[in-house]
Design a protein around this motif. Sequence first.
Motif, mmCIF file in Angstrom:
data_model
loop_
_atom_site.group_PDB
_atom_site.id
_atom_site.type_symbol
_atom_site.label_atom_id
_atom_site.label_comp_id
_atom_site.label_asym_id
_atom_site.label_seq_id
_atom_site.Cartn_x
_atom_site.Cartn_y
_atom_site.Cartn_z
ATOM 1 N N MET A 193 1.140 -1.090 0.290
ATOM 2 C CA MET A 193 -0.166 0.030 0.599
ATOM 3 C C MET A 193 0.947 1.215 -0.130
ATOM 4 O O MET A 193 0.737 2.210 -0.877
ATOM 5 N N THR A 194 1.646 1.281 0.997
ATOM 6 C CA THR A 194 2.787 2.572 0.552
ATOM 7 C C THR A 194 3.337 2.647 -0.657
ATOM 8 O O THR A 194 3.529 3.659 -0.696
ATOM 9 N N ASP A 195 3.923 1.709 -1.096
ATOM 10 C CA ASP A 195 4.904 1.697 -2.294
ATOM 11 C C ASP A 195 3.951 2.451 -3.033
ATOM 12 O O ASP A 195 4.700 3.185 -4.067
ATOM 13 N N ILE A 196 2.936 1.679 -3.957
ATOM 14 C CA ILE A 196 1.518 2.440 -4.336
ATOM 15 C C ILE A 196 1.235 3.715 -4.489
ATOM 16 O O ILE A 196 1.180 4.547 -5.027
ATOM 17 N N THR A 197 0.582 3.973 -2.860
ATOM 18 C CA THR A 197 1.001 5.716 -2.863
ATOM 19 C C THR A 197 1.524 6.262 -2.730
ATOM 20 O O THR A 197 1.536 7.373 -3.487
ATOM 21 N N ASN A 198 3.376 6.075 -2.836
ATOM 22 C CA ASN A 198 3.823 7.112 -2.558
ATOM 23 C C ASN A 198 4.043 7.393 -3.496
ATOM 24 O O ASN A 198 4.293 8.356 -5.448
ATOM 25 N N ALA A 199 4.130 5.723 -4.996
ATOM 26 C CA ALA A 199 4.633 6.480 -6.999
ATOM 27 C C ALA A 199 2.950 7.079 -7.723
ATOM 28 O O ALA A 199 3.537 7.432 -7.971
ATOM 29 N N LEU A 200 2.221 7.257 -7.048
ATOM 30 C CA LEU A 200 1.311 8.531 -6.859
ATOM 31 C C LEU A 200 0.960 9.281 -6.298
ATOM 32 O O LEU A 200 0.537 10.282 -7.116
ATOM 33 N N ALA A 201 1.691 9.769 -5.486
ATOM 34 C CA ALA A 201 1.707 10.779 -4.552
ATOM 35 C C ALA A 201 2.458 11.263 -6.237
ATOM 36 O O ALA A 201 3.067 11.779 -6.196
ATOM 37 N N ASN A 202 1.614 13.068 -5.767
ATOM 38 C CA ASN A 202 1.642 14.346 -6.570
ATOM 39 C C ASN A 202 1.738 13.818 -8.368
ATOM 40 O O ASN A 202 2.068 14.578 -9.149
ATOM 41 N N LYS A 203 1.292 12.901 -8.404
ATOM 42 C CA LYS A 203 1.204 12.400 -10.238
ATOM 43 C C LYS A 203 -0.265 12.962 -10.312
ATOM 44 O O LYS A 203 -0.931 13.344 -10.084
ATOM 45 N N PRO A 204 -0.548 13.624 -11.554
ATOM 46 C CA PRO A 204 -1.542 14.828 -12.152
ATOM 47 C C PRO A 204 -2.619 13.000 -12.912
ATOM 48 O O PRO A 204 -1.928 11.720 -12.396
ATOM 49 N N ASN B 207 -18.920 11.588 5.720
ATOM 50 C CA ASN B 207 -17.866 10.036 5.802
ATOM 51 C C ASN B 207 -17.466 9.875 4.822
ATOM 52 O O ASN B 207 -16.342 9.408 4.403
ATOM 53 N N ARG B 208 -17.198 10.961 3.964
ATOM 54 C CA ARG B 208 -15.682 11.098 2.492
ATOM 55 C C ARG B 208 -14.528 12.233 3.128
ATOM 56 O O ARG B 208 -13.750 12.346 2.205
ATOM 57 N N HIS B 209 -14.498 12.515 4.365
ATOM 58 C CA HIS B 209 -14.037 13.542 4.459
ATOM 59 C C HIS B 209 -12.887 13.287 4.380
ATOM 60 O O HIS B 209 -11.984 13.723 5.074
ATOM 61 N N ASP B 210 -12.910 11.804 5.351
ATOM 62 C CA ASP B 210 -11.260 11.512 5.869
ATOM 63 C C ASP B 210 -10.569 11.034 4.632
ATOM 64 O O ASP B 210 -9.265 10.010 5.292
ATOM 65 N N MET B 211 -11.294 10.704 3.672
ATOM 66 C CA MET B 211 -11.016 9.855 2.640
ATOM 67 C C MET B 211 -9.695 9.890 1.800
ATOM 68 O O MET B 211 -9.343 11.142 1.218
ATOM 69 N N GLN B 212 -9.185 9.429 1.316
ATOM 70 C CA GLN B 212 -7.505 9.574 0.953
ATOM 71 C C GLN B 212 -7.408 9.182 -1.007
ATOM 72 O O GLN B 212 -8.696 7.910 -1.703
ATOM 73 N N THR B 213 -6.770 9.219 -1.253
ATOM 74 C CA THR B 213 -6.811 9.448 -3.076
ATOM 75 C C THR B 213 -6.545 7.585 -2.988
ATOM 76 O O THR B 213 -7.165 7.252 -3.998
ATOM 77 N N LEU B 214 -5.923 7.298 -2.402
ATOM 78 C CA LEU B 214 -5.360 5.561 -3.051
ATOM 79 C C LEU B 214 -5.446 5.080 -1.564
ATOM 80 O O LEU B 214 -5.521 5.346 -0.739
ATOM 81 N N GLU B 215 -7.269 3.621 -1.248
ATOM 82 C CA GLU B 215 -7.370 3.469 -0.243
ATOM 83 C C GLU B 215 -7.457 1.975 -0.838
ATOM 84 O O GLU B 215 -7.876 1.458 -1.673
ATOM 85 N N PRO C 92 -9.837 9.558 -7.461
ATOM 86 C CA PRO C 92 -8.215 11.382 -8.325
ATOM 87 C C PRO C 92 -8.696 12.303 -8.003
ATOM 88 O O PRO C 92 -8.487 13.317 -7.538
ATOM 89 N N LEU C 93 -10.565 12.701 -7.858
ATOM 90 C CA LEU C 93 -10.908 13.965 -7.644
ATOM 91 C C LEU C 93 -11.271 14.050 -5.846
ATOM 92 O O LEU C 93 -12.404 15.235 -5.567
ATOM 93 N N ILE C 94 -10.539 13.207 -4.499
ATOM 94 C CA ILE C 94 -10.828 13.646 -3.687
ATOM 95 C C ILE C 94 -10.334 14.642 -2.839
ATOM 96 O O ILE C 94 -11.189 14.954 -2.145
ATOM 97 N N HIS C 95 -10.078 15.888 -3.639
ATOM 98 C CA HIS C 95 -9.015 16.427 -3.122
ATOM 99 C C HIS C 95 -9.949 17.822 -4.320
ATOM 100 O O HIS C 95 -9.790 18.765 -3.413
ATOM 101 N N TRP C 96 -10.398 17.579 -5.320
ATOM 102 C CA TRP C 96 -11.574 18.985 -6.249
ATOM 103 C C TRP C 96 -12.043 19.183 -5.446
ATOM 104 O O TRP C 96 -13.177 19.134 -4.445
ATOM 105 N N GLY C 97 -12.338 20.724 -5.144
ATOM 106 C CA GLY C 97 -13.145 21.139 -4.779
ATOM 107 C C GLY C 97 -14.294 21.615 -6.267
ATOM 108 O O GLY C 97 -14.140 21.439 -6.882
#
Length: 227
Positions: free
Chosen positions: A1-12, A143-151, A163-168
């Motif tokens: 989980m950590t490896d794939i999360t790091n790989a996706l970090a800051n990627k468009p 219920n979705r407030h604390d969800m992460q980009t990858l779970e 992918p849109l979890i932090h979009w307004g």
Amino acid sequence: MTDITNALANKPVVEAIQYLLEQYPGAVAFSTSFGQEDQVIADIIWRNHLPVRVFTLDTGRLFQETYDVMDVTLARYKQPIEVFYPETAAVEKLVSEKGPNSFYDSVENRKQCCGIRKVVPLNRALEGVKVWITGLRAEQSENRHDMQTLEWDEHRHLYKYNPLIHWGYDEVLAYLSQNNVPYNKLHDKGYISIGCAPCTRAIGPGEHPRAGRWWWEQSQKECGLHG
């Protein structure tokens, strides 16, 4: 989980989906209900020719406007969208025993209806899938407030990529406008979160985006698809 999360970090979004497709070829799927967020993701997928499997759930109780936007979307992009329906026998049993509107009577009944019409078909659609792409946004509900980009979805044993979890909401509207993406015309009439027709109403000024879903009950405003 950590490896794939790091790989996706800051990627468009496009690069992130490309990475997930490389890691799990043929096992990345996107579920759309043709809401505004889902139309953004569908446009990103098809505009960039990403080989993501796209599917939708037809509960049998959708708005005509939802079918209209599906039709326009199919014509616009000319890409396949798999449709999953509830099991006929389960729907027949539910309606025969409790009537067509039992979901108004109790939260238990409503969740039973959602389970039959949404959750069971979704689980069938996700068989063999390793990455499930969703249109969830954090500000849609508590219920979705604390969800992460990858779970990690422990129940279904797959990754859920949001992918849109932090979009307004303004960012969603801007994307739709700038890219001329087709959207459900009910959004222009105050319907922000659109589900089944008998369970969705327009919201008024200042109301929470999910206030129009199952408005007659006090609950987390979720159907079981995402918790």
